[in-house]
Design an enzyme around this catalytic site. Structure first.
Site, short mmCIF file in Angstrom:
data_model
loop_
_atom_site.label_atom_id
_atom_site.label_comp_id
_atom_site.label_asym_id
_atom_site.label_seq_id
_atom_site.Cartn_x
_atom_site.Cartn_y
_atom_site.Cartn_z
N SER A 157 0.87 -1.18 0.00
CA SER A 157 0.00 0.00 0.00
C SER A 157 0.90 1.23 0.00
O SER A 157 2.07 1.14 0.39
CB SER A 157 -0.85 -0.01 1.28
OG SER A 157 -1.46 1.26 1.48
N TYR A 170 -2.48 -0.79 10.10
CA TYR A 170 -2.51 -1.13 8.67
C TYR A 170 -1.19 -0.72 8.01
O TYR A 170 -0.56 -1.50 7.30
CB TYR A 170 -3.71 -0.45 8.01
CG TYR A 170 -3.84 -0.72 6.52
CD1 TYR A 170 -4.45 -1.88 6.06
CD2 TYR A 170 -3.37 0.19 5.58
CE1 TYR A 170 -4.58 -2.14 4.70
CE2 TYR A 170 -3.49 -0.05 4.21
CZ TYR A 170 -4.10 -1.22 3.79
OH TYR A 170 -4.22 -1.46 2.44
P1 NDP Z 1 -11.52 -5.98 0.08
O1 NDP Z 1 -11.96 -5.63 1.45
O2 NDP Z 1 -12.43 -5.76 -1.07
O3 NDP Z 1 -11.06 -7.52 0.04
C1 NDP Z 1 -10.26 -8.02 1.05
C2 NDP Z 1 -10.37 -9.52 1.03
O4 NDP Z 1 -9.61 -10.03 2.13
C3 NDP Z 1 -11.80 -10.02 1.20
O5 NDP Z 1 -12.05 -11.04 0.27
C4 NDP Z 1 -11.82 -10.55 2.61
O6 NDP Z 1 -12.70 -11.63 2.82
C5 NDP Z 1 -10.39 -11.04 2.76
N1 NDP Z 1 -10.07 -11.18 4.17
C6 NDP Z 1 -10.11 -10.25 5.14
N2 NDP Z 1 -9.86 -10.81 6.32
C7 NDP Z 1 -9.66 -12.14 6.10
C8 NDP Z 1 -9.39 -13.24 6.93
N3 NDP Z 1 -9.29 -13.12 8.26
N4 NDP Z 1 -9.24 -14.45 6.37
C9 NDP Z 1 -9.36 -14.61 5.04
N5 NDP Z 1 -9.64 -13.60 4.20
C10 NDP Z 1 -9.79 -12.37 4.73
O7 NDP Z 1 -10.16 -5.20 -0.10
P2 NDP Z 1 -9.26 -4.93 -1.39
O8 NDP Z 1 -9.58 -5.87 -2.47
O9 NDP Z 1 -9.28 -3.49 -1.63
O10 NDP Z 1 -7.83 -5.27 -0.79
C11 NDP Z 1 -6.98 -6.27 -1.33
C12 NDP Z 1 -5.57 -5.96 -0.89
O11 NDP Z 1 -5.16 -4.73 -1.49
C13 NDP Z 1 -5.42 -5.78 0.62
O12 NDP Z 1 -4.22 -6.38 1.04
C14 NDP Z 1 -5.34 -4.28 0.78
O13 NDP Z 1 -4.64 -3.93 1.94
C15 NDP Z 1 -4.64 -3.88 -0.49
N6 NDP Z 1 -4.82 -2.48 -0.91
C16 NDP Z 1 -6.04 -2.04 -1.36
C17 NDP Z 1 -6.18 -0.73 -1.79
C18 NDP Z 1 -7.48 -0.18 -2.30
O14 NDP Z 1 -7.56 1.02 -2.62
N7 NDP Z 1 -8.53 -0.99 -2.43
C19 NDP Z 1 -5.05 0.21 -1.78
C20 NDP Z 1 -3.81 -0.36 -1.29
C21 NDP Z 1 -3.72 -1.66 -0.89
P3 NDP Z 1 -14.25 -11.37 3.15
O15 NDP Z 1 -14.81 -10.73 1.94
O16 NDP Z 1 -14.76 -12.72 3.39
O17 NDP Z 1 -14.27 -10.47 4.33
#
Ligand code: NDP
Length: 250
Positions: A157, A170
């Site tokens: 990030s 985070y």
């Molecule tokens: P979302 O919240 O859309 O997706 C996150 C995913 O992680 C979900 O599928 C969620 O599952 C899963 N998850 C969370 N906790 C757990 C857990 N305990 N066990 C298993 N799965 C888990 O976020 P993004 O797609 O935006 O994020 C994806 C990555 O990108 C992350 O690492 C985030 O930090 C990073 N990121 C995102 C940015 C953005 O602007 N979107 C910017 C910079 C980095 P469930 O749906 O079941 O909760």
């Protein structure tokens, strides 16, 4: 730095023959990456917390005519080393190798000052974003070693490269992710066929972004589907030799 050469485009069968495990595959970036990998010929293993979301991703891939995905329901906030070893043995028996491991699961935690951050939230964020990513990578290394050339992608990030107020656990977890990537890449670079890199997706219209910035119009950021070429490139043979880099998707 952005990474995909201007002249590069994934062919229809770019990832044919590859098996790729994606965490957080039920939503957001992980789901988009899983669908894109399947569309380009990969067998994808969908790991996530909410089984219904994984099933929806599975159905979408099947509807598009992709290879039958695997579904791995797993709460990375709770998972044990033993459970991951069992998973590795199952995968060893069923697929035998892993060509890609994409860590997309992530927890935002609270957007609060450090002084206000509860240690419970701190530990939870570290558990999902750092500890589980370490445990899963370490456990899957034997399967990654079985592939002729494997790619491990951590998700970073902007606040994992420069700290910013109110991003607490985070931001710290993403700095740790970058450190983990660098150490692993350095250890594996000359001794294996595994390359290890991190991607900062930039602002992406997902539920995490909408939670972090509730006042922002969602359409001001790209949808995850538009950014998948970066992941496809880094998982494809085109990126062999790229190792230990902190990359950006935008
Ligand atoms: P979302 O919240 O859309 O997706 C996150 C995913 O992680 C979900 O599928 C969620 O599952 C899963 N998850 C969370 N906790 C757990 C857990 N305990 N066990 C298993 N799965 C888990 O976020 P993004 O797609 O935006 O994020 C994806 C990555 O990108 C992350 O690492 C985030 O930090 C990073 N990121 C995102 C940015 C953005 O602007 N979107 C910017 C910079 C980095 P469930 O749906 O079941 O909760």
């Amino acid at each position: 730095m952005t990474v995909v050469p201007a002249s590069w485009q994934a062919t229809q069968h770019e990832l044919a023959g590859k098996t790729i495990l994606i965490t957080g595959a039920g939503d957001g970036i992980g789901k988009a990456v899983a669908i894109a990998c399947a569309r380009h010929g990969a067998e994808v293993l969908l790991l996530g917390r909410t089984e219904e979301k994984l099933a929806a991703c599975y159905d979408y891939i099947m509807l598009e005519g992709g290879r039958t995905p695997g579904i791995i329901p797993c709460d990375l906030g709770q998972v044990s080393h033993d459970a991951l070893c069992d998973l590795r043995e199952e995968l060893n028996a069923s697929v035998g190798k892993l060509d890609g491991l994409v860590h997309s699961a992530g927890l935002l935690g609270d957007r609060k000052a450090m002084t206000q951050t509860s240690s419970a939230i701190w530990h939870q964020v570290m558990q999902v974003n750092v500890n589980a990513a370490f445990m899963l990578t370490q456990t899957m290394l034997p399967l990654l070693n079985e592939a002729p050339e494997a790619s491990v992608l951590f998700t970073s990030s902007g606040v994992g490269r420069k700290g910013r107020a109110f991003w607490g656990a985070y931001a710290a977890s993403k700095f740790a992710t970058e450190g983990m990537m660098q150490v692993l890449a350095d250890e594996l670079g000359n001794t294996s066929n595994i390359r290890v890199n991190s991607i900062n997706p930039g602002a992406v219209n997902t539920s995490m972004r909408r939670t972090a910035y509730p006042a922002e119009p969602p359409t001001s950021n790209p949808d995850p589907e538009t950014l998948t070429p970066t992941w496809l490139y880094l998982l494809s043979s085109a990126s062999i030799g790229l190792n230990g880099q902190a990359l950006s998707a935008q």
